[in-house]
Structure formats: C-alpha cells, structure tokens
Write an enzyme that holds these catalytic residues in place. Structure first.
Site, PDB file in Angstrom:
ATOM      1  N   LYS A  57       0.848  -1.212   0.000  1.00  0.00           N
ATOM      2  CA  LYS A  57       0.000   0.000   0.000  1.00  0.00           C
ATOM      3  C   LYS A  57       0.881   1.259   0.000  1.00  0.00           C
ATOM      4  O   LYS A  57       0.685   2.163  -0.808  1.00  0.00           O
ATOM      5  CB  LYS A  57      -0.917   0.032   1.239  1.00  0.00           C
ATOM      6  CG  LYS A  57      -1.837  -1.161   1.360  1.00  0.00           C
ATOM      7  CD  LYS A  57      -2.739  -1.069   2.571  1.00  0.00           C
ATOM      8  CE  LYS A  57      -2.023  -1.181   3.905  1.00  0.00           C
ATOM      9  NZ  LYS A  57      -1.398  -2.484   4.169  1.00  0.00           N
ATOM     10  N   ARG A  80      -9.917   0.840   7.996  1.00  0.00           N
ATOM     11  CA  ARG A  80      -9.571  -0.552   8.315  1.00  0.00           C
ATOM     12  C   ARG A  80     -10.672  -1.262   9.079  1.00  0.00           C
ATOM     13  O   ARG A  80     -10.493  -2.422   9.452  1.00  0.00           O
ATOM     14  CB  ARG A  80      -8.344  -0.557   9.224  1.00  0.00           C
ATOM     15  CG  ARG A  80      -7.049  -0.464   8.513  1.00  0.00           C
ATOM     16  CD  ARG A  80      -6.035  -0.130   9.585  1.00  0.00           C
ATOM     17  NE  ARG A  80      -4.971  -1.067   9.589  1.00  0.00           N
ATOM     18  CZ  ARG A  80      -3.786  -0.786   9.064  1.00  0.00           C
ATOM     19  NH1 ARG A  80      -3.550   0.361   8.489  1.00  0.00           N
ATOM     20  NH2 ARG A  80      -2.832  -1.655   9.133  1.00  0.00           N
ATOM     21  N   ARG A 110      11.550  -5.540   5.163  1.00  0.00           N
ATOM     22  CA  ARG A 110      11.364  -4.107   4.881  1.00  0.00           C
ATOM     23  C   ARG A 110      12.345  -3.242   5.674  1.00  0.00           C
ATOM     24  O   ARG A 110      12.586  -3.455   6.846  1.00  0.00           O
ATOM     25  CB  ARG A 110       9.943  -3.688   5.230  1.00  0.00           C
ATOM     26  CG  ARG A 110       9.764  -2.157   5.149  1.00  0.00           C
ATOM     27  CD  ARG A 110       8.348  -1.726   5.229  1.00  0.00           C
ATOM     28  NE  ARG A 110       7.631  -2.312   6.325  1.00  0.00           N
ATOM     29  CZ  ARG A 110       6.303  -2.306   6.420  1.00  0.00           C
ATOM     30  NH1 ARG A 110       5.587  -1.753   5.478  1.00  0.00           N
ATOM     31  NH2 ARG A 110       5.700  -2.863   7.449  1.00  0.00           N
ATOM     32  N   ARG A 135      11.008  -1.343  11.162  1.00  0.00           N
ATOM     33  CA  ARG A 135       9.893  -0.959  12.031  1.00  0.00           C
ATOM     34  C   ARG A 135       9.773  -1.885  13.242  1.00  0.00           C
ATOM     35  O   ARG A 135      10.010  -3.085  13.118  1.00  0.00           O
ATOM     36  CB  ARG A 135       8.586  -0.997  11.227  1.00  0.00           C
ATOM     37  CG  ARG A 135       8.243   0.356  10.645  1.00  0.00           C
ATOM     38  CD  ARG A 135       7.124   0.332   9.684  1.00  0.00           C
ATOM     39  NE  ARG A 135       5.934  -0.402  10.090  1.00  0.00           N
ATOM     40  CZ  ARG A 135       4.824  -0.454   9.376  1.00  0.00           C
ATOM     41  NH1 ARG A 135       4.757   0.205   8.232  1.00  0.00           N
ATOM     42  NH2 ARG A 135       3.776  -1.135   9.782  1.00  0.00           N
ATOM     43  N   ARG A 176      -1.004  -8.738  13.366  1.00  0.00           N
ATOM     44  CA  ARG A 176      -1.475  -7.775  12.362  1.00  0.00           C
ATOM     45  C   ARG A 176      -2.295  -8.491  11.284  1.00  0.00           C
ATOM     46  O   ARG A 176      -3.313  -7.977  10.816  1.00  0.00           O
ATOM     47  CB  ARG A 176      -0.293  -7.026  11.748  1.00  0.00           C
ATOM     48  CG  ARG A 176       0.320  -6.029  12.733  1.00  0.00           C
ATOM     49  CD  ARG A 176       1.721  -5.607  12.346  1.00  0.00           C
ATOM     50  NE  ARG A 176       1.805  -4.943  11.064  1.00  0.00           N
ATOM     51  CZ  ARG A 176       2.938  -4.834  10.353  1.00  0.00           C
ATOM     52  NH1 ARG A 176       4.061  -5.352  10.806  1.00  0.00           N
ATOM     53  NH2 ARG A 176       2.941  -4.190   9.216  1.00  0.00           N
TER      54      ARG A 176
END
Ligand code: AP5
Length: 218
Positions: A16, A91, A130, A163, A174
């Site tokens: 996203k 969400r 990431r 992160r 998540r």
C-alpha cells in the site's frame, strides 16, 4: 483522475505504502498514511503517540475515534484541496462509514478503492525484509528491493530503519486484525461498485504503471 479520494486497501505488507507514494507523486496529491502519522506521534511521545503505542506494538488496531479524528483533521488541510490518498485507512466498517459520511458532507463524491492482493506466503518476507529511510521515507526490502549500500538510502544517504512491529510475532497479530476487521471492507466496497482489484504479486514498477493508467481513465 475523477475520484477526489483514493483508498489503498490490502493486507500488511501488500505494498500500500509503496504504491501510494508513486501514485501520489504522479498526480501531485498527498499520501496520508495513518500508520506513518501514528509512528511519528509515538516517536515524538505526544499524547496521541502514548495512547497508540501499546496497540501498535501488539499488532492491534488503534481505536476508531482516534484514527477518524486524525483523518478528518489531515484531509482538511490545504494540500488536500485537489484530492488525497488514504493509505491504511479505513480498516474497519466504522471507519469506512466515517469516510463515506465525511466525503458526502464535503460534497466530494465516492472514494475509488484499490485493493492490493498478494499471495499470503510472500507477505511475511516482505515485512521482515522491509527497511525504511529515516529521512525521506523511501521503502526498501533486503530480499526484493535492496539498497545499493546495505543500511543506507540510495536517494539521500539516510539510515535505513526496521519498524518495531515488523517482527514475526507482531506480524501474526497484524494479519489476524486484517482478516477479522479489515477484509470485510472488500465486500463493503464491492457493493458500492468502487473496488478495483490490483495484482500485487508483480514488480512494483509494473503495478504502479497499471495503477496510473487505470486512474488516468477512471
Ligand atoms: P500501517 O503502517 O498501515 O501498517 P500495515 O497496514 O500493516 O501495512 P504496512 O505498512 O506494513 O504494509 P504496506 O502494505 O504499506 O507495504 P509496503 O509498501 O511498506 O499500520 C501500522 C499500525 O498502525 C497498525 O498495526 C495499527 O496498530 C495502526 N494503524 C494504522 N492505521 C490504522 C487504522 N486505520 N485504524 C487503526 N489502527 C491503525 O511494502 C512492504 C515491503 O514489501 C517493503 O519492503 C517493500 O519494499 C516490499 N514490496 C512492496 N511491493 C512489492 C512488490 N510488488 N514486490 C516485491 N516487494 C514489494
């Protein structure tokens, strides 16, 4: 691009943020990521950040009223006059209904929703791999899109950070939050006729090109 508001929907790690950045750049409109706003608040230890920190670290959603307030305020700023992208918001069904009401009150029509679909087994590697530039926010991946020099941003030499919620235990939570609370929005937007499914398994550049082409006509 006809819609005033674009919504990027998708599981954690679907891409996203990566795609929203490209589309925002192309159309000259802001990308509003509730995750980025919340992380910034946590870093600065504001009241909002202190309230959101535990939820984010647990991989749970921050309460609807908190994120709706953030979005209402941010989308009222002058740079949103010609449109904006919501990345990671809504969400929950309550958040989606909030966006519908907000756009209707402002006479901004319906949002166009881009649902990025990715094979589940790829998502874990995308998230654990990431790395994000601390200066410009550019997103890398040590497996799929590594920087030229390890730990350093190609664009500005900024340090690349991982992160806090990109560890396996939090990622599982998540995913659970996504399946229970966010996935039902696919049907919600299908019923409104505004959902555009995007194959997120392709190369990022190919996805961005397809999105820009679609949005230029839509
Ligand atoms: P948020 O920051 O929104 O996290 P998320 O939804 O889990 O999504 P991500 O940012 O992890 O993934 P992404 O889809 O943006 O993927 P990216 O482009 O980076 O939210 C974090 C937390 O904040 C939530 O858990 C919650 O607590 C809170 N929160 C935020 N919004 C909220 C809301 N509305 N309500 C309540 N709580 C909220 O890509 C991932 C990786 O894959 C990168 O390394 C990238 O380089 C790589 N990649 C991307 N595309 C490709 C591709 N096509 N091929 C190969 N690699 C790719």
């Amino acid at each position: 691009m006809r819609a005033h508001a674009l919504i990027f929907l998708g599981a954690p790690g679907a891409g996203k943020g990566t795609q929203a950045r490209e589309v925002a750049k192309h159309f000259g409109i802001p990308q509003i990521s509730t995750g980025d706003i919340l992380r910034d608040a946590v870093k600065k230890q504001t009241t909002l950040g202190l309230a959101a920190k535990a939820k984010m670290e647990a991989g749970e959603l921050v309460p609807d009223e908190v994120v709706c307030g953030i979005v209402e305020e941010r989308t009222n700023e002058a740079d949103c006059r010609n449109g904006f992208i919501l990345d990671g918001f809504p969400r929950t069904t309550a958040q989606a209904q909030f966006v519908d009401r907000m756009l209707a009150e402002r006479d901004q029509g319906r949002a166009q929703v881009l649902d990025i679909e990715v094979d589940e087994e790829l998502l874990l590697k995308r998230l654990t791999g990431r790395r994000t530039c601390a200066v410009c926010g550019e997103i890398y991946n040590i497996y799929f899109n590594p920087p030229k020099v390890e730990g350093i941003c190609d664009k500005d030499g900024g340090k690349l950070l991982q992160r806090a919620d990109d560890n396996e235990a939090t990622i599982r939570q998540r995913f659970e939050a996504y399946h229970k609370q966010t996935a039902p929005l696919i049907e919600y937007y299908q019923a409104q006729g505004v959902l555009f499914p995007v194959d997120g398994n392709k190369q990022p550049e190919a996805i961005a090109k397809g999105l820009v082409e679609f949005l230029s006509k839509a």
